[in-house]
Design a protein around this motif. Structure first.
Motif, mmCIF file in Angstrom:
data_model
loop_
_atom_site.group_PDB
_atom_site.id
_atom_site.type_symbol
_atom_site.label_atom_id
_atom_site.label_comp_id
_atom_site.label_asym_id
_atom_site.label_seq_id
_atom_site.Cartn_x
_atom_site.Cartn_y
_atom_site.Cartn_z
ATOM 1 N N ILE A 21 0.867 -1.172 0.000
ATOM 2 C CA ILE A 21 0.000 0.000 0.000
ATOM 3 C C ILE A 21 0.906 1.226 0.000
ATOM 4 O O ILE A 21 1.462 1.593 1.036
ATOM 5 N N PRO A 22 1.093 1.880 -1.164
ATOM 6 C CA PRO A 22 1.960 3.063 -1.175
ATOM 7 C C PRO A 22 1.321 4.189 -0.380
ATOM 8 O O PRO A 22 0.115 4.433 -0.464
ATOM 9 N N ALA A 23 2.140 4.864 0.385
ATOM 10 C CA ALA A 23 1.643 5.991 1.193
ATOM 11 C C ALA A 23 1.595 7.248 0.333
ATOM 12 O O ALA A 23 2.497 7.512 -0.451
ATOM 13 N N SER A 24 0.534 8.004 0.520
ATOM 14 C CA SER A 24 0.414 9.287 -0.179
ATOM 15 C C SER A 24 0.883 10.388 0.754
ATOM 16 O O SER A 24 1.074 10.173 1.949
ATOM 17 N N ASP A 25 1.023 11.583 0.221
ATOM 18 C CA ASP A 25 1.384 12.710 1.068
ATOM 19 C C ASP A 25 0.203 13.043 1.956
ATOM 20 O O ASP A 25 -0.940 13.004 1.514
ATOM 21 N N PRO A 26 0.471 13.379 3.204
ATOM 22 C CA PRO A 26 -0.640 13.698 4.129
ATOM 23 C C PRO A 26 -1.438 14.907 3.726
ATOM 24 O O PRO A 26 -1.204 15.689 2.950
#
Length: 133
Positions: free
Chosen positions: A128-133
């Motif tokens: 699950i790639p993390a996105s920018d907050p």
């Protein structure tokens, strides 16, 4: 474990009734492995490529990132909405952590066998790639 309907008193009560039973743990592990293998057979038979998700990945991912990964997998765009927030609360480990370690210590060969048996399946768990907050 996670729950949306548990409080401290309920968790403490459940923990007080929780006893170590290595035979029950082993039956549960064997049953889960059997279920995983049958699901893989089903996917292979029907040419399906499931979105594979581990508990650990799901619980450490931001909700929106998880939804976006699932949407990409099934080929749909995730609608632009506000932040999605889970209503789950992580249950306190209580005796479970102690029982897990005890089972691993007392059944090291079996645990190694299960880990080896599951390794190819776990290698296919989606990231699950993390996105920018």
């Amino acid at each position: 474990a996670h729950s949306s309907i548990s409080d401290e008193a309920a968790q403490a009560g459940a923990d007080s009734r929780f006893t170590y039973d290595h035979k029950a743990i082993r039956r549960s592990i064997d049953s889960l492995c059997w279920q995983e293998e049958r699901m893989d057979e089903l996917f292979d038979t029907h040419g399906l490529e499931p979105f594979r998700l581990s508990y650990e990945t799901a619980t450490r991912s931001r909700e929106r990132d998880l939804l976006a990964a699932i949407a990409r997998h099934i080929g749909v765009d995730l609608p632009e909405t506000g932040d999605v927030e889970a209503s789950l609360t992580k249950l306190k480990a209580g005796k479970a952590t102690e029982f897990i370690q005890r089972f691993k210590d007392e059944n090291a060969d079996y645990v190694a066998f299960i880990n080896d048996r599951r390794a190819p399946r776990l290698a296919r768990v989606n990231d699950i790639p993390a996105s920018d907050p």
